[in-house]
Scaffold this motif. Structure first.
Motif, short mmCIF file in Angstrom:
data_model
loop_
_atom_site.label_atom_id
_atom_site.label_comp_id
_atom_site.label_asym_id
_atom_site.label_seq_id
_atom_site.Cartn_x
_atom_site.Cartn_y
_atom_site.Cartn_z
N THR A 157 3.51 61.79 74.06
CA THR A 157 4.40 60.66 73.79
C THR A 157 4.63 60.62 72.29
O THR A 157 3.67 60.62 71.51
N LEU A 158 5.88 60.63 71.88
CA LEU A 158 6.22 60.52 70.46
C LEU A 158 6.48 59.05 70.13
O LEU A 158 7.23 58.37 70.84
N MET A 159 5.87 58.56 69.07
CA MET A 159 6.09 57.20 68.60
C MET A 159 6.71 57.26 67.21
O MET A 159 6.39 58.15 66.42
N SER A 160 7.60 56.32 66.95
CA SER A 160 8.25 56.30 65.64
C SER A 160 8.36 54.88 65.12
O SER A 160 8.54 53.93 65.89
N ASP A 161 8.25 54.75 63.80
CA ASP A 161 8.50 53.47 63.15
C ASP A 161 9.85 53.48 62.45
O ASP A 161 10.16 52.61 61.65
N GLY A 162 10.66 54.50 62.76
CA GLY A 162 11.95 54.64 62.13
C GLY A 162 11.90 55.48 60.87
O GLY A 162 12.94 55.85 60.32
N VAL A 163 10.71 55.80 60.42
CA VAL A 163 10.53 56.62 59.22
C VAL A 163 9.75 57.89 59.57
O VAL A 163 10.20 59.00 59.33
#
Length: 206
Positions: A130-136
């Motif tokens: 699962t890839l998680m991102s904070d937008g950065v």
């Protein structure tokens, strides 16, 4: 590095109430994938328009990403005028992931690093990520606990369970034409295409 491990805990992440809330959110957003995607034929490729349709991108994006080396066709590259690129299933999976990361505002530079990380992994490993991102930045999680930790820590404002994307791409390709890498006769014949579609539908229905 854009893709980093989701490991690491802080005091807030030991709060049972917050942890349960994070687990519930992860479940609602479909981030805790526990299915078992099927193995796809490695010698079946899909032309550009088909890859675009399955990944939800434009042909212009597909062409630009291929020319800049972001996502290149691995079944067959284009050689000269009139030749057709053939994208494999994994290529289309990555194309769809790139599109989703771009839509969340992740920079193309960060996405390139993430794609290289995915490219270095075996196909079978991808379904469990699962890839998680904070937008950065982009974070890689290989267990439900890592997903929940990132949600609690605030980094996980957006997530992609690759196993679910795998199933989405498989469903999109079920009724679209593919062809074998060594074939120069164009798309698979009706009988071959029908057989591939039948197998995919059978796998989806169990």
């Amino acid at each position: 590095m854009a893709v980093s491990s989701g490991e690491g805990r802080n005091a807030d992440q030991d709060d049972p109430e917050r942890r349960q809330s994070a687990r519930q959110r992860a479940g609602e957003e479909g981030l805790l994938f526990d299915g078992q995607p099927v193995k796809v034929p490695a010698d079946i490729g899909y032309r550009g328009p088909t890859a675009c349709s399955a990944a939800g991108i434009t042909y212009r994006q597909l062409d630009y990403w291929a020319r800049t080396g972001l996502v290149e066709p691995t079944v067959r590259a284009a050689h000269g005028s009139g030749s057709q690129r053939l994208y494999g299933f994994r290529d289309i999976l990555v194309l769809k992931v790139v599109k989703r990361l771009l839509d969340t505002g992740v920079s193309l530079q960060q996405i390139r690093i993430a794609v290289q990380h995915l490219r270095d992994r075996g196909v079978n490993d991808l379904a469990g990520i699962t890839l998680m991102s904070d937008g950065v930045s982009v974070y890689e999680c290989t267990s439900p606990d890592e997903v929940i930790d990132l949600l609690q820590g605030g980094q996980g404002v957006f997530g992609i369970a690759l196993g679910r994307v795998w199933q989405e791409v498989e469903g999109s390709l079920a009724d679209l034409p593919g062809e074998r890498a060594e074939s120069s006769d164009g798309p698979l014949g009706d009988h071959q295409a029908d057989e591939l579609a039948r197998r995919r539908r059978a796998r989806r229905t169990g």
